[in-house]
Each structure stands twice: as C-alpha cells, then as structure tokens.
Design a protein around this motif. Sequence first.
Motif, PDB file in Angstrom:
ATOM      1  N   TYR A 169       0.634  -1.395   0.033  1.00 43.96           N
ATOM      2  CA  TYR A 169       0.008  -0.085  -0.053  1.00 43.96           C
ATOM      3  C   TYR A 169       0.809   1.030  -0.068  1.00 43.96           C
ATOM      4  CZ  TYR A 169       1.022  -0.212   4.843  1.00 43.96           C
ATOM      5  OH  TYR A 169       1.994  -0.274   6.052  1.00 43.96           O
ATOM      6  N   ALA A 170       2.347   1.187  -0.012  1.00 41.29           N
ATOM      7  CA  ALA A 170       3.060   2.229   0.100  1.00 41.29           C
ATOM      8  C   ALA A 170       2.806   3.280  -0.955  1.00 41.29           C
ATOM      9  CB  ALA A 170       4.419   1.809   0.188  1.00 41.29           C
ATOM     10  N   ARG A 171       2.699   2.802  -2.053  1.00 36.47           N
ATOM     11  CA  ARG A 171       2.607   3.732  -3.331  1.00 36.47           C
ATOM     12  C   ARG A 171       1.393   4.485  -3.425  1.00 36.47           C
ATOM     13  NH1 ARG A 171       3.562   0.346  -8.234  1.00 36.47           N
ATOM     14  NH2 ARG A 171       5.915   0.300  -7.169  1.00 36.47           N
ATOM     15  N   ALA A 172       0.230   3.873  -2.944  1.00 36.72           N
ATOM     16  CA  ALA A 172      -1.014   4.321  -2.990  1.00 36.72           C
ATOM     17  C   ALA A 172      -1.073   5.273  -1.779  1.00 36.72           C
ATOM     18  CB  ALA A 172      -2.226   3.120  -2.817  1.00 36.72           C
ATOM     19  N   MET A 173      -0.444   4.920  -0.716  1.00 34.50           N
ATOM     20  CA  MET A 173      -0.595   6.146   0.292  1.00 34.50           C
ATOM     21  C   MET A 173       0.426   7.166   0.083  1.00 34.50           C
ATOM     22  SD  MET A 173      -0.828   3.791   3.580  1.00 34.50           S
ATOM     23  CE  MET A 173      -0.977   4.879   4.978  1.00 34.50           C
ATOM     24  N   GLY A 174       1.365   7.047  -0.349  1.00 37.36           N
ATOM     25  CA  GLY A 174       2.278   8.372  -0.807  1.00 37.36           C
ATOM     26  C   GLY A 174       3.466   8.288  -0.012  1.00 37.36           C
ATOM     27  N   HIS A 175       3.465   7.606   1.258  1.00 37.39           N
ATOM     28  CA  HIS A 175       4.645   7.705   2.016  1.00 37.39           C
ATOM     29  C   HIS A 175       4.489   6.327   2.852  1.00 37.39           C
ATOM     30  CE1 HIS A 175       1.525   8.303   5.018  1.00 37.39           C
ATOM     31  NE2 HIS A 175       2.420   7.998   6.045  1.00 37.39           N
ATOM     32  N   THR A 176       5.877   5.963   3.154  1.00 37.26           N
ATOM     33  CA  THR A 176       5.966   4.731   3.784  1.00 37.26           C
ATOM     34  C   THR A 176       6.200   5.049   5.278  1.00 37.26           C
ATOM     35  OG1 THR A 176       7.329   4.146   1.826  1.00 37.26           O
ATOM     36  CG2 THR A 176       7.661   2.766   3.919  1.00 37.26           C
ATOM     37  N   PRO A 177       5.361   4.218   6.286  1.00 39.49           N
ATOM     38  CA  PRO A 177       5.530   4.513   7.710  1.00 39.49           C
ATOM     39  C   PRO A 177       6.893   4.143   8.224  1.00 39.49           C
ATOM     40  CG  PRO A 177       3.684   3.170   6.982  1.00 39.49           C
ATOM     41  CD  PRO A 177       4.360   3.370   5.905  1.00 39.49           C
ATOM     42  N   ASP A 178       7.210   4.888   9.071  1.00 42.34           N
ATOM     43  CA  ASP A 178       8.647   4.294   9.565  1.00 42.34           C
ATOM     44  C   ASP A 178       8.381   3.259  10.628  1.00 42.34           C
ATOM     45  OD1 ASP A 178      10.512   5.720  12.225  1.00 42.34           O
ATOM     46  OD2 ASP A 178      11.356   5.301  10.517  1.00 42.34           O
ATOM     47  N   ASP A 179       9.746   2.433  10.640  1.00 43.00           N
ATOM     48  CA  ASP A 179       9.679   1.283  11.457  1.00 43.00           C
ATOM     49  C   ASP A 179       9.223   1.684  13.076  1.00 43.00           C
ATOM     50  OD1 ASP A 179      10.443  -0.118   9.432  1.00 43.00           O
ATOM     51  OD2 ASP A 179      12.530  -0.256  10.094  1.00 43.00           O
ATOM     52  N   SER A 180       9.740   2.731  13.442  1.00 38.91           N
ATOM     53  CA  SER A 180       9.222   3.309  14.914  1.00 38.91           C
ATOM     54  C   SER A 180       7.912   3.621  14.923  1.00 38.91           C
ATOM     55  CB  SER A 180      10.162   4.576  15.308  1.00 38.91           C
ATOM     56  OG  SER A 180      11.613   4.067  15.073  1.00 38.91           O
ATOM     57  N   ALA A 181       7.274   4.158  13.941  1.00 41.19           N
ATOM     58  CA  ALA A 181       5.863   4.768  13.964  1.00 41.19           C
ATOM     59  C   ALA A 181       4.900   3.441  13.938  1.00 41.19           C
ATOM     60  CB  ALA A 181       5.283   5.503  12.575  1.00 41.19           C
ATOM     61  N   LEU A 182       5.454   2.214  13.168  1.00 41.35           N
ATOM     62  CA  LEU A 182       4.664   1.016  13.096  1.00 41.35           C
ATOM     63  C   LEU A 182       4.880   0.368  14.412  1.00 41.35           C
ATOM     64  CD1 LEU A 182       6.076  -0.192   9.629  1.00 41.35           C
ATOM     65  CD2 LEU A 182       3.626   0.499  10.112  1.00 41.35           C
ATOM     66  N   MET A 183       5.881   0.428  15.078  1.00 41.13           N
ATOM     67  CA  MET A 183       5.989  -0.332  16.124  1.00 41.13           C
ATOM     68  C   MET A 183       4.922   0.598  17.262  1.00 41.13           C
ATOM     69  SD  MET A 183       7.664  -2.734  17.788  1.00 41.13           S
ATOM     70  CE  MET A 183       7.927  -3.310  19.397  1.00 41.13           C
ATOM     71  N   LEU A 184       5.007   1.823  17.383  1.00 39.41           N
ATOM     72  CA  LEU A 184       4.121   2.607  18.194  1.00 39.41           C
ATOM     73  C   LEU A 184       2.752   2.269  17.951  1.00 39.41           C
ATOM     74  CD1 LEU A 184       6.211   5.930  18.306  1.00 39.41           C
ATOM     75  CD2 LEU A 184       5.996   4.391  20.180  1.00 39.41           C
ATOM     76  N   ARG A 185       2.479   2.042  16.765  1.00 41.07           N
ATOM     77  CA  ARG A 185       1.063   1.789  16.289  1.00 41.07           C
ATOM     78  C   ARG A 185       0.699   0.391  16.874  1.00 41.07           C
ATOM     79  NH1 ARG A 185       0.771   2.945   9.988  1.00 41.07           N
ATOM     80  NH2 ARG A 185      -0.828   1.465  10.083  1.00 41.07           N
ATOM     81  N   TYR A 186       1.640  -0.561  16.762  1.00 43.81           N
ATOM     82  CA  TYR A 186       1.503  -1.876  17.219  1.00 43.81           C
ATOM     83  C   TYR A 186       1.339  -2.024  18.792  1.00 43.81           C
ATOM     84  CZ  TYR A 186       2.238  -6.627  18.729  1.00 43.81           C
ATOM     85  OH  TYR A 186       2.289  -7.861  19.251  1.00 43.81           O
ATOM     86  N   LYS A 187       1.981  -0.885  19.478  1.00 44.55           N
ATOM     87  CA  LYS A 187       1.924  -0.887  20.740  1.00 44.55           C
ATOM     88  C   LYS A 187       0.374  -0.336  21.225  1.00 44.55           C
ATOM     89  CE  LYS A 187       4.201   2.198  24.323  1.00 44.55           C
ATOM     90  NZ  LYS A 187       4.763   3.273  24.653  1.00 44.55           N
ATOM     91  N   ASP A 188      -0.176   0.234  20.372  1.00 43.44           N
ATOM     92  CA  ASP A 188      -1.483   0.841  20.492  1.00 43.44           C
ATOM     93  C   ASP A 188      -2.388  -0.528  20.260  1.00 43.44           C
ATOM     94  OD1 ASP A 188      -0.572   3.074  21.685  1.00 43.44           O
ATOM     95  OD2 ASP A 188      -0.600   4.214  19.867  1.00 43.44           O
ATOM     96  N   GLY A 189      -2.062  -1.283  19.688  1.00 38.79           N
ATOM     97  CA  GLY A 189      -3.092  -2.560  19.539  1.00 38.79           C
ATOM     98  C   GLY A 189      -3.135  -2.877  17.979  1.00 38.79           C
ATOM     99  N   ASP A 190      -2.511  -2.069  17.226  1.00 40.99           N
ATOM    100  CA  ASP A 190      -2.554  -2.220  15.757  1.00 40.99           C
ATOM    101  C   ASP A 190      -1.883  -3.257  14.971  1.00 40.99           C
ATOM    102  OD1 ASP A 190      -2.910  -1.821  13.064  1.00 40.99           O
ATOM    103  OD2 ASP A 190      -2.248   0.365  12.662  1.00 40.99           O
ATOM    104  N   ILE A 191      -2.455  -4.398  15.025  1.00 43.33           N
ATOM    105  CA  ILE A 191      -1.691  -5.676  14.553  1.00 43.33           C
ATOM    106  C   ILE A 191      -1.224  -5.417  13.117  1.00 43.33           C
ATOM    107  CG2 ILE A 191      -2.084  -8.069  14.412  1.00 43.33           C
ATOM    108  CD1 ILE A 191      -2.393  -7.167  17.170  1.00 43.33           C
ATOM    109  N   ALA A 192      -2.108  -4.919  12.349  1.00 45.64           N
ATOM    110  CA  ALA A 192      -1.649  -4.722  10.869  1.00 45.64           C
ATOM    111  C   ALA A 192      -0.159  -4.045  10.504  1.00 45.64           C
ATOM    112  CB  ALA A 192      -2.787  -3.809  10.172  1.00 45.64           C
ATOM    113  N   ALA A 193      -0.123  -2.857  11.764  1.00 43.12           N
ATOM    114  CA  ALA A 193       1.276  -2.267  11.834  1.00 43.12           C
ATOM    115  C   ALA A 193       2.309  -3.213  11.897  1.00 43.12           C
ATOM    116  CB  ALA A 193       1.259  -1.230  12.698  1.00 43.12           C
ATOM    117  N   PHE A 194       2.134  -4.091  13.000  1.00 43.47           N
ATOM    118  CA  PHE A 194       3.197  -5.080  13.152  1.00 43.47           C
ATOM    119  C   PHE A 194       3.564  -6.125  12.118  1.00 43.47           C
ATOM    120  CE2 PHE A 194       4.704  -9.299  14.720  1.00 43.47           C
ATOM    121  CZ  PHE A 194       5.832  -8.854  15.369  1.00 43.47           C
TER     122      PHE A 194
END
Lengths: 211, 258
Positions: A23-48
């Motif tokens: 989905y990176a091309r469609a969204m226009g930017h690639t989420p940072d690894d740290s941002a993904l980890m923080l999202r996972y910390k908040d319960g976002d399984i897809a981020a992990f």
Amino acid sequence: MAASAETVVRSRPALCSDATLPYARAMGHTPDDSALMLRYKDGDIAAFETLYRRHNDPLYRYLLRLCRHRDTAEDIFQEVWGKIVKSRASYRPTAKFTTFLYRVAHNCFIDHVRRNKRHTNSAELDAESHSHPGEQPETLTERSLAKERLSKALLELPDEQRDTFLLHEEAGLNLDQIAAVTGSNRETAKSRLRYAVTKLRAALDDHPERP
Amino acid sequence: MSNEREDRAEDARVAESYRTLAQERAPDHLNKKVLRMAARQGRTPYSRARAWMRPTAWAATIALSLAIVLELTRLPEVEPELVDIAAPGQAPRETTGGVAEPRTPAAERADPVSMDTIAPKDMSVLREAENRARAQAGPDQLPGAPQADAGAAPTVDIAARKISVEQDRHEQFFDQQDANEPAADKRISAAASLAVVASDEKASESQLACPAKLRESARSWFACIQQLRDGGQEELADTEYEEFRRIFPDFVDSNADK
C-alpha cells in the motif's frame, strides 16, 4: 576501507521497498519502523505485520548464517520476535528500529551460545546450502564454484567477524550501529569487518588468504 | 588511491556474491507462528472490546430506531369532531332551550380554551349582570324591594324576568342532573349556560328598550325614546337615540319646533 564498505551498504535496495509494502505507493509515504512499532503498541496488529514483513527475511538469513543450523536459527528467530512483541509496551523510538531488532537477535544468539555449545560443531547448513541436485559437478561454472567457496569461507569465519559481516550485509548497519549491536567500539567493528571481507575476497579468488 | 579504489571494487564484488548466495526466506510456518503470537499478545483491552462493541452498537441503534418508528405509528389519530370543537372563535354547543350541554371530561381535555371562554370564573359575573338589569329597571327593582312601577319600564321588566326564569330553569337542571356526575362538571356547565343567557340578555336589552314595532316609524321610535327619558332611563334613552339618529339622521321633531 571502511568507507568502501559503507558504499556497498548504500547501494543496496531499501528494506522498506514497495515490494514489501503493497500500500506504500497508494498512500504516498512509507511509515517509519518506529511509527509502526508505536502503532502496534497501541494495538494495531496490521502495523506489526508490515514491520515483520520488512525484516523477517534479512533477520532469518542473519540468524541462519550466524547459527549455521536451521532449527537453531528458527528457534532464535521466534525468540527474537517474541521479545520484540513483549517489549512493545516499553518501546521508545530513541534508536533506529533495525539496531534495536538486531541487538535483540545478537543477544539471543550469545545466550544460545552460552547455553549450548553445540552450534560450533554443527555443519548442517553447510551441507544443505551447497548441494545442487540438478547439476552435475562437471557442469558447474566458475561463478557458482566461487559462490560455493564464498559460502564455505563465510561459515568458517570466526563468530565475531561473521556477525559483523552479516550485520553489515543483511541489516544494512553502519560501523557505529554494528558497534552498538555487538557491544564493541567502532574501531573493533571496523577491523572485524575488514578481516571478514578480506577472507571472503580471497575465497572468491580461490587463492590462499594473504596474511 | 588506486589501491583504495580496487579495494572498493573488490568489496562490492564480495557483497554482490553474497547477495546472490543468500536468497533464503523465512519459512511460512514460522511467519504464521510469529504473526499469530503477535496478534494474540498485541491486542489491547480496548481492541479486544472493539470486536464485540461495534456490532452491539449497530444492533442497539437499529433497535432504538425501530422502537421510535413503531411508537410513532401507534399514536392515536386526533378525532375530527374534537378538532372542530377546539377550533378557536366558535360558539359553545347548545342544546334546545339555550342550556349548554354538559361536556364530557374527554371534550374538556380536548378543548380547554373554549371551556374557559364560555365558563365564568365565579358567579359574580351573573350577579353583576342581574344587578345591572335591576339598576336599569330602576331603584324599585333592587333585591328585596317591591315592584311598584311595572308599567314605567316594560322592556327592562321583561329582561329581568327572563333572567329569573333562566335561573329557575338552571336550578331545575341541577336537580335533574345525575347524582354521580362530578359537582365541578355541574358547576362549569351551569356557569357556562348562565353566562350565555346573560350575554344574550345584555344584547337584547338595547333591542327591547324600544320594541321593533315602534322602530318601524321615526315618529313612534322617537316617542318611545321620549318616554324612556321621561321615565328616568337616561342611558337607555341615549343609546336608543344614537341608534335612532344613525337610521333617521334627517328626522326633525315638529313638537320641539313648536
């Protein structure tokens, strides 16, 4: 020499390429690894899952070459990701996520070595990696023979040098990050990497290692 | 310098060879195991709750909407009869004999405004109307005084008599009312009917001061007005005279000229 090694790292494709993020091309930017980890910390399984897809193959190869035993590598691989999952609550994006991930992996490997000395005698990966059932020995080209020699030389490297080389090639870490992961200083990491590359180059040229 | 460049090229060759060599991928079973473990442990209490909260919220919304729609469709329609009664500016319903029909509690609830308009607050209105009629009839007509000069003001006598007749009729009406009917209803209906009678009498007083027969000719009407004035009923005479002048503005009294 260290500068040349870093040039090799920069020429490698980015870990978070479009191939690993559909989905990176469609969204226009690639989420940072740290941002993904923080999202996972908040319960976002897809981020992990995104984070995992970015790093699973390089980490697997790192552990496979480091342990030289497939089952051990898989065990440590699970252990590493288990620790990452458990540490999500206390995770702080103070350092690069890759550094954090490979430091955990390195520590797990060290613990495994301390627990069990078996890995030093294991040659399972060596036998599996270099068998070519479809090819006759006489049809092997010089190039594939060179790869054979490279693989053998890699497995024969001392643990520290192999670890440093793999961190450089698989994780894409620079000397400072390698030093942080292995708990050594920059010069030590630089020296280990240089020795490893020299030995591997000699194996590729198929001539005895220069002193 | 050239040695350094050669070293870089050799390093790149080693890295490229390693990359062609290292093509292993993490096995699928391992990927599934790790992702399952991450999903199991990664859910926060809120995300676990979200799994059942969303359908529950939808179900509750739909149920509430259905309940509201059903409630609206079950509401009773307003009867057209009550709408007619409740229409403003309409006179209260009357039965034959000029007595207001006792209203049912449902009708009272449906038309509180019309009840207020027809029902006096207390009996003082009726007494006031009666006293005014007696005052117009003269001092002899005050309560307790004997009727001495009946011929002097025949029209006022008629009005007073009508009021007393109506009062008697209402007393009879009260007697005939069912004992089970609430006293408040009796009072309201009686007050309403008396108020109607009083207003009717008030309207007819001016008409009966000079009967219609006398009003047919200017001379006879004027004579009637003179008679009222001679009898001491100045207000009635003035009222009649105003009306007389409105109809016969050019009338000239020949006796006055003489």
